[in-house]
Design a protein around this motif. Structure first.
Motif, short mmCIF file in Angstrom:
data_model
loop_
_atom_site.label_atom_id
_atom_site.label_comp_id
_atom_site.label_asym_id
_atom_site.label_seq_id
_atom_site.Cartn_x
_atom_site.Cartn_y
_atom_site.Cartn_z
N GLN A 157 -13.98 3.12 -7.30
CA GLN A 157 -12.68 3.00 -6.63
C GLN A 157 -12.82 2.91 -5.12
O GLN A 157 -11.83 2.77 -4.42
N LEU A 165 -9.25 3.56 -3.47
CA LEU A 165 -8.05 2.94 -4.02
C LEU A 165 -7.84 3.43 -5.45
O LEU A 165 -8.58 3.06 -6.35
N SER A 166 -6.84 4.27 -5.65
CA SER A 166 -6.58 4.80 -6.98
C SER A 166 -5.50 4.01 -7.72
O SER A 166 -5.44 4.06 -8.94
N ASP A 167 -4.66 3.28 -7.00
CA ASP A 167 -3.60 2.50 -7.62
C ASP A 167 -4.17 1.15 -8.08
O ASP A 167 -4.72 0.40 -7.28
N PRO A 168 -4.08 0.82 -9.38
CA PRO A 168 -4.68 -0.42 -9.87
C PRO A 168 -4.07 -1.68 -9.27
O PRO A 168 -4.77 -2.65 -9.01
N ASP A 169 -2.76 -1.69 -9.03
CA ASP A 169 -2.12 -2.87 -8.45
C ASP A 169 -2.60 -3.10 -7.01
O ASP A 169 -2.87 -4.23 -6.60
N THR A 170 -2.72 -2.03 -6.27
CA THR A 170 -3.20 -2.14 -4.90
C THR A 170 -4.64 -2.60 -4.87
O THR A 170 -5.01 -3.46 -4.06
N ARG A 171 -5.46 -2.04 -5.75
CA ARG A 171 -6.87 -2.43 -5.82
C ARG A 171 -6.98 -3.91 -6.19
O ARG A 171 -7.76 -4.65 -5.58
N ALA A 209 -1.01 7.19 -1.39
CA ALA A 209 -2.15 7.62 -2.22
C ALA A 209 -3.25 6.59 -2.21
O ALA A 209 -4.43 6.92 -2.37
N ALA A 210 -2.90 5.33 -1.99
CA ALA A 210 -3.91 4.27 -2.03
C ALA A 210 -4.72 4.20 -0.74
O ALA A 210 -5.80 3.63 -0.73
N MET A 251 0.85 -1.19 0.00
CA MET A 251 0.00 0.00 0.00
C MET A 251 0.88 1.24 0.00
O MET A 251 1.80 1.33 0.79
N ASN A 252 0.59 2.17 -0.87
CA ASN A 252 1.28 3.44 -0.82
C ASN A 252 0.35 4.49 -0.21
O ASN A 252 -0.81 4.25 0.02
#
Length: 164
Positions: A128, A145-151, A11-12, A8-9
Motif C-alpha cells: 500500500q 494509500l489504504s483507499d482502493p479507489d484512491t490507489r 485517510a489516504a 484524496m481523503n
C-alpha cells in the motif's frame, strides 16, 4: 472544494512527511540550550558576589545583560520545531505538493515544493506504500494509500505519466 479533496481523503494521505536527517534536531537542541545559557548568564551577571556598583560599570553590565538576554531569546525562538509537512497528491493537475500548515500568525497553508508527475524520476509501489522519487534520486514522498479507489486513481495517473 479543490481537486485534491475530490480524489484524496484524509485517510489516504498517510503519515506526514518527516525528515530523515537527525542533524537538524541536534542543531535545534544546541540552539535552545545556548539560548537558555545566555539568558541565565544575563541574570547571573547581576548576582555574582563581590561586584562593584560604580555607575560606569553598571551601565556596561546593563548593556551586556540586555544583549545576552535578547540573543538568548532569539536562539530559543529560532530553535523551535516547524510544523511537519503534509503530502498532497493531485491527480487532476498531475502534481505532488509538500504543504506546511500555517503558523498562528499566517493562518494559511504554505506550499514548500511542487513537482509535476512528468518531472518525477520514478515511483515505486510496495504493497500500500507508494514512494515518489525525484530525478536526482532523492525521496520526495512516501504515502500509504489504504483507499482502493484512491490507489487506483494514483496508479493510473503515474502509469499515464510513465513513472510506474
Amino acid at each position: 472544494m479543490t481537486a485534491t479533496t475530490d480524489f484524496m481523503n484524509e485517510a489516504a494521505l498517510g503519515a506526514p512527511a518527516r525528515t530523515l536527517d537527525g542533524a537538524r534536531w541536534v542543531a535545534r537542541v544546541v540552539q535552545r540550550f545556548g539560548g537558555v545559557v545566555l539568558i541565565l548568564a544575563a541574570f547571573g551577571l547581576w548576582l555574582q558576589p563581590g561586584a562593584l556598583w560604580d555607575a560606569d560599570l553598571m551601565l556596561f553590565k546593563f548593556a551586556i545583560s540586555l544583549v545576552m538576554g535578547f540573543a538568548g531569546l532569539a536562539l530559543i525562538q529560532s530553535g523551535r520545531a516547524l510544523p511537519s509537512a503534509q503530502v498532497e497528491i493531485d491527480t487532476v493537475r498531475r502534481e505532488v505538493r509538500l504543504v506546511r500548515s500555517g503558523l498562528r500568525q499566517a493562518k494559511r497553508d504554505r506550499v514548500i515544493a511542487r513537482t509535476g508527475f512528468d518531472a518525477l524520476g520514478s515511483a515505486d509501489m510496495l504493497g500500500q506504500m507508494v514512494r515518489l522519487w525525484a530525478q536526482d534520486g532523492t525521496l520526495i514522498a512516501e504515502v500509504a494509500l489504504s483507499d482502493p479507489d484512491t490507489r487506483r486513481g494514483l496508479i493510473s495517473a503515474l502509469r499515464d505519466a510513465g513513472k510506474l
